[in-house]
Design a protein around this motif. Structure first.
Motif, PDB file in Angstrom:
ATOM      1  N   LYS A   1      95.447  38.624  18.005  1.00  6.48           N
ATOM      2  CA  LYS A   1      96.628  38.066  17.348  1.00  6.48           C
ATOM      3  C   LYS A   1      97.719  37.796  18.384  1.00  6.48           C
ATOM      4  CE  LYS A   1      95.663  38.113  12.858  1.00  6.48           C
ATOM      5  NZ  LYS A   1      95.716  36.902  12.014  1.00  6.48           N
TER       6      LYS A   1
ATOM      7  N   ARG B   1     104.928  42.927  12.124  1.00  6.23           N
ATOM      8  CA  ARG B   1     104.912  42.302  10.801  1.00  6.23           C
ATOM      9  C   ARG B   1     105.995  42.899   9.906  1.00  6.23           C
ATOM     10  NH1 ARG B   1     100.521  39.184   9.511  1.00  6.23           N
ATOM     11  NH2 ARG B   1      98.675  39.333  10.846  1.00  6.23           N
TER      12      ARG B   1
ATOM     13  N   ASN C   1      94.888  44.048  16.371  1.00  6.50           N
ATOM     14  CA  ASN C   1      95.454  43.175  15.335  1.00  6.50           C
ATOM     15  C   ASN C   1      95.964  43.966  14.128  1.00  6.50           C
ATOM     16  OD1 ASN C   1      94.742  41.018  16.939  1.00  6.50           O
ATOM     17  ND2 ASN C   1      92.869  40.563  15.811  1.00  6.50           N
TER      18      ASN C   1
ATOM     19  N   ARG D   1      89.765  36.271  19.310  1.00  8.00           N
ATOM     20  CA  ARG D   1      90.553  36.526  18.102  1.00  8.00           C
ATOM     21  C   ARG D   1      91.563  37.667  18.251  1.00  8.00           C
ATOM     22  NH1 ARG D   1      92.586  32.957  15.031  1.00  8.00           N
ATOM     23  NH2 ARG D   1      92.644  33.409  12.819  1.00  8.00           N
TER      24      ARG D   1
ATOM     25  N   VAL E   1     100.106  45.417  15.841  1.00  2.32           N
ATOM     26  CA  VAL E   1     100.730  44.195  15.318  1.00  2.32           C
ATOM     27  C   VAL E   1     101.434  44.444  13.992  1.00  2.32           C
ATOM     28  CG1 VAL E   1     100.238  41.860  14.481  1.00  2.32           C
ATOM     29  CG2 VAL E   1      99.140  42.676  16.557  1.00  2.32           C
TER      30      VAL E   1
ATOM     31  N   CYS F   1     102.228  35.435  15.145  1.00  4.37           N
ATOM     32  CA  CYS F   1     102.220  36.402  14.052  1.00  4.37           C
ATOM     33  C   CYS F   1     103.587  36.482  13.374  1.00  4.37           C
ATOM     34  CB  CYS F   1     101.810  37.775  14.571  1.00  4.37           C
ATOM     35  SG  CYS F   1     101.770  39.054  13.314  1.00  4.37           S
TER      36      CYS F   1
ATOM     37  N   TYR G   1      92.975  33.909  22.047  1.00  4.14           N
ATOM     38  CA  TYR G   1      93.573  33.893  20.711  1.00  4.14           C
ATOM     39  C   TYR G   1      92.784  33.040  19.711  1.00  4.14           C
ATOM     40  CZ  TYR G   1      97.546  35.808  23.274  1.00  4.14           C
ATOM     41  OH  TYR G   1      98.357  36.587  24.065  1.00  4.14           O
TER      42      TYR G   1
END
Length: 232
Positions: free
Chosen positions: A94, A43, A35, A92, A39, A99, A83
């Motif tokens: 992502k 982002r 995450n 959990r 990820v 996202c 997820y």
């Protein structure tokens, strides 16, 4: 240029997921690492690169394939639970699609709230349909409902619904199980393991009645085997 940059981001993202999957991190720390490190590339690209839902969905599938390859996710396990938040029994991870969508909403909220005159010009053309926080809650609720609808995957949570509290998933929230052990326990709760009971009752296959785990050459073990044969 957009296509080339997306390919670079995609390859770098999957490279980082592979590196983390090969590591010896505990299950909880491994998910946090995915995450945080892979990820973050997506982002930073949000609002600059134009991702389609199909492209992001394919990246999610490839992520699960990598996790399955290293024993971190059982191939028949629940995708919705993967997820979900750990305090509700999920693992959990992502979701890539969620996202990027949530980051886009966050950028829109920032533009709308900004007091800078140049950004205000852009804000006139921005429409905020849903707040980021509401979107996250909405997706969590949808996944919980999806898991509850599954006859096999959701049966465990239906059976413990009356006694479920925050301590029920303390082992998941702590995240100290080995990555393969965590995947195995979750798959067992979801009845995703290929047990002989599943093969006999669900798939209708012929299976042996005796338990082959035990060595019948030993008298104490033979006694346990006789008791186990009724559970096959």
């Amino acid at each position: 240029m957009n296509r080339e940059m997306k390919e670079k981001v995609r390859k770098n993202y999957l490279r980082r997921v592979n590196l983390i999957a090969k590591s010896k991190l505990y299950g909880g720390n491994l998910m946090k690492a995915v995450n945080a490190w892979p990820v973050c590339i997506l982002r930073y690209s949000t609002g600059i690169l134009e991702w389609s839902n199909k492209e992001l969905h394919v990246m999610d599938i490839k992520t699960r394939k990598v996790l399955a390859m290293f024993g971190i996710f059982h191939i028949q396990s629940s995708v919705a639970r993967l997820y979900q938040n750990r305090k509700y029994g999920g693992r959990r991870l992502k979701n890539v699609e969620d996202c990027v969508s949530s980051e886009e909403m966050s950028l829109k909220e920032h533009v709308v709230r900004s007091e800078e005159w140049m950004i205000k010009v852009v804000a006139n053309k921005v429409e905020v349909c849903e707040a980021r926080a509401d979107y996250v809650k909405h997706m969590d609720r949808e996944r919980a409902e999806e898991l509850a609808r599954k006859k096999m995957h959701g049966r465990f949570f239906k059976n413990i619904a009356e006694v479920f509290d925050e301590r029920s998933c303390q082992w998941l929230r702590a995240g100290y199980l080995a990555k393969s052990t965590e995947a195995f326990v979750c798959a067992a709760q979801e009845q995703a393991l290929g047990t002989r009971l599943l093969k006999k009752v669900v798939l209708g296959e012929e299976v042996a009645a005796e338990c082959r785990i035990f060595d019948k050459t030993s008298e104490p073990i033979a006694h346990l085997a006789a008791g186990c044969s009724g559970l096959a």
